[in-house]
Write a protein that holds these residues in place. Structure first.
Motif, PDB file in Angstrom:
ATOM      1  N   GLU A   1       0.920  -1.061  -0.082  1.00 24.41           N
ATOM      2  CA  GLU A   1       0.023   0.106  -0.082  1.00 24.41           C
ATOM      3  C   GLU A   1       0.931   1.366  -0.085  1.00 24.41           C
ATOM      4  O   GLU A   1       0.563   2.196  -0.496  1.00 24.41           O
TER       5      GLU A   1
ATOM      6  N   CYS B   1       2.169   1.847  -3.459  1.00 26.02           N
ATOM      7  CA  CYS B   1       1.216   2.411  -4.418  1.00 26.02           C
ATOM      8  C   CYS B   1       0.990   3.863  -4.188  1.00 26.02           C
ATOM      9  O   CYS B   1       0.797   4.738  -5.180  1.00 26.02           O
ATOM     10  N   ARG B   2       0.990   4.312  -2.795  1.00 20.00           N
ATOM     11  CA  ARG B   2       0.679   5.676  -2.509  1.00 20.00           C
ATOM     12  C   ARG B   2       1.967   6.424  -2.974  1.00 20.00           C
ATOM     13  O   ARG B   2       1.629   7.761  -3.425  1.00 20.00           O
TER      14      ARG B   2
ATOM     15  N   THR C   1      -4.670   1.537  -7.503  1.00 15.28           N
ATOM     16  CA  THR C   1      -5.661   1.836  -6.613  1.00 15.28           C
ATOM     17  C   THR C   1      -6.753   0.749  -6.919  1.00 15.28           C
ATOM     18  O   THR C   1      -6.796   0.269  -8.007  1.00 15.28           O
TER      19      THR C   1
ATOM     20  N   ALA D   1      -5.633  -2.850  -5.934  1.00 18.97           N
ATOM     21  CA  ALA D   1      -4.439  -2.119  -5.435  1.00 18.97           C
ATOM     22  C   ALA D   1      -3.348  -3.327  -5.151  1.00 18.97           C
ATOM     23  O   ALA D   1      -3.391  -4.184  -4.220  1.00 18.97           O
TER      24      ALA D   1
END
Length: 503
Positions: free
Chosen positions: A158, A161-162, A372, A420
């Motif tokens: 996560e 990805c962010r 996402t 995601a």
């Protein structure tokens, strides 16, 4: 003696009185002798048959080994972050984790030659376990064999990805190129000067021999100014010339070909594929030295996943990040292009075909990152995945074009919902059977369904390879030589952005 003579006399009398077929002594002896001869003949024939089958078996084994060797490429040619090219078994044994490269790539790394290993799909639904990061194993599932397509959940965390999304936002996004309306296209393709057919023919006929040859058309394409002939006109004229049996166009032949090039819509009305349309925003993120550590990590992880040489990945395009908002989509298309004598790969243009009319993208494979999740819509669709056969006519069903994802997304053979951290990997080209890139895989046709609810962020990592092995090798040598000259014999690491600024 008298007794012996009497015995012989009785025996002769017995032989004279009996039939030849009832001989008690000679007949069994002769029968046994013939039986032995037949047995010898059968033994020889049996031996010959066994030896023939044995040699055929050995030849089949050798042919199989050669096929595997040239299809996957020798393992010792895979350098850098690449691992073994052998397929995994169903037992769930993990692939060995390749240690990240502790050194930067230098000029000699880019000038080396190598092969293109491929991951084996085995069958649809087959799961392989791959180790791409320390102390973690990922499951890679085969989604289709045509094209060869894999899904790896949890490839990105996560946080990763962010970070990629934030870096794209900081860089700034631009509108993706979308196809204009047919009227706008027709207007944009019109040349600035209006000339008669005879005047155009005279300008193209460089040696003024009254015959238009291929080299004369190609020579004009180098100007690419579109003052009196647009690129589309040139392509139409060249197509007409190639269809001519003599390989040359007279003025009469040119009139017909030129009229067709001036009204392309009439010729293309029967074409099944709609013009490629896309609505989204995108940007490019450099992944070489000096970039964010997350971007460099992703590049190294792609190298480990694809098992390709690091130098090949390093010379490929930067990471493309795309944002799809509500209603955004892209029609079905190919990421790469078929090989053609009239085109050259965009990334090898320095060592490419100088007479080529156009530059095209040459992308061996695509790695797509879902950054996402999407509440509704936004699936990646493969309309013809795993079809028994591919026919362009089959893309139109009941008058509906399956490449139009706005209307027919739900009718695609395969759709993958955005989640995601998940990664998709597929090969845009087949193997040539010798460890290099072959023809374009027509089953790799894909698009993005419209986003119905939420926002979809994805990233594309493309590995650029020229179908011509020698062309790719020349390109790498040119890159190495130019960078070596620029750095004054000081071997520094190469980067994609530096190459494009330099070249």
């Amino acid at each position: 003696m008298e007794a012996a003579q009497e015995y012989l006399k009785e025996q002769n009398e017995f032989d004279d009185n009996d039939e030849p077929s009832s001989l008690p002594y000679n007949s069994p002896f002769r029968s046994t002798r013939l039986h032995i001869q037949r047995s010898n003949v059968c033994s020889r024939a049996y031996f010959v048959v066994v030896m023939v089958f044995f040699h055929v078996y050995i030849l089949n084994v050798i042919a199989l080994l050669l096929y595997v060797h040239y299809n996957n490429g020798p393992g010792d040619l895979v350098s850098g972050d690449g691992g073994s090219s052998a397929a995994d078994s169903d037992s769930g044994k993990s692939l060995p984790h390749p240690a990240p490269s502790s050194r930067e790539l230098h000029v000699e790394d880019y000038s080396q030659s190598f092969s293109l290993p491929r991951i084996e799909g085995i069958r649809v639904g087959h799961v392989q376990r791959v180790s791409l990061v320390p102390d973690k194993t990922h499951e890679m599932k085969t989604l289709s064999l045509k094209p060869l397509l894999f899904e790896i959940p949890g490839f990105l965390s996560e946080e990763e990805c962010r970070v990629v999304v934030q870096l794209a936002q900081l860089k700034g996004l631009m509108d993706s190129q979308a196809t204009a309306s047919s009227q706008e296209q027709e207007e944009s393709n019109q040349p600035l000067l209006s000339l008669s057919t005879e005047e155009v023919f005279s300008l193209l006929d460089l040696n003024q021999d009254g015959l238009l040859q291929k080299q004369e058309i190609v020579s004009h394409s180098h100007s690419q100014d579109g003052t009196w002939l647009s690129p589309d006109n040139l392509r139409q004229i060249l197509t007409g010339l190639e269809s001519c049996p003599t390989g040359m166009l007279t003025l009469g032949d040119f009139r017909h070909v030129y009229d067709v090039s001036q009204h392309p819509g009439q010729e293309k009305s029967g074409k099944l594929h709609s013009q490629f349309k896309q609505r989204s925003k995108h940007t490019w993120l450099f992944q070489g030295p000096g970039s964010h550590h997350v971007l460099r990590t992703l590049r190294n992880r792609v190298t480990s996943l694809t098992r390709l040489p690091s130098a090949l990945v390093e010379l490929s395009e930067p990471l493309q990040v795309i944002r799809y908002e509500h209603g955004d989509f892209s029609n079905s298309h190919y990421d790469s292009s078929p090989s053609n004598s009239e085109t050259t790969c965009a990334h090898t243009r320095l060592a490419g075909n100088t007479s080529a009319l156009t530059e095209v993208p040459c992308r061996y494979l695509t790695v797509l990152f879902y950054l996402t999740s999407v509440e509704e819509g936004g699936e990646v669709t493969f309309p013809v995945a795993d079809n028994r056969t591919y026919e362009e006519q089959a893309l139109v069903q009941d008058g509906v074009d399956l490449t139009d994802t706005q209307e027919t997304c739900s009718r695609g053979n395969l759709r993958i919902k955005p989640t995601a951290g998940t990664v998709l990997l597929w090969y845009n080209h087949l193997s040539d059977g010798r460890g290099w890139m072959g023809e374009l895989d027509e089953y790799s046709l894909h698009g993005d369904c419209p986003v119905r609810r939420g926002v979809k962020w994805v990233a594309n990592s493309w590995i650029n390879v020229d179908p011509d092995y020698h062309q790719q090798a020349r390109y790498q040598r040119v890159v190495a030589q130019r960078h070596q000259a620029k750095s004054g014999m000081d071997y520094q690491s190469l980067s994609h952005s530096d190459l494009h600024q330099d070249l």
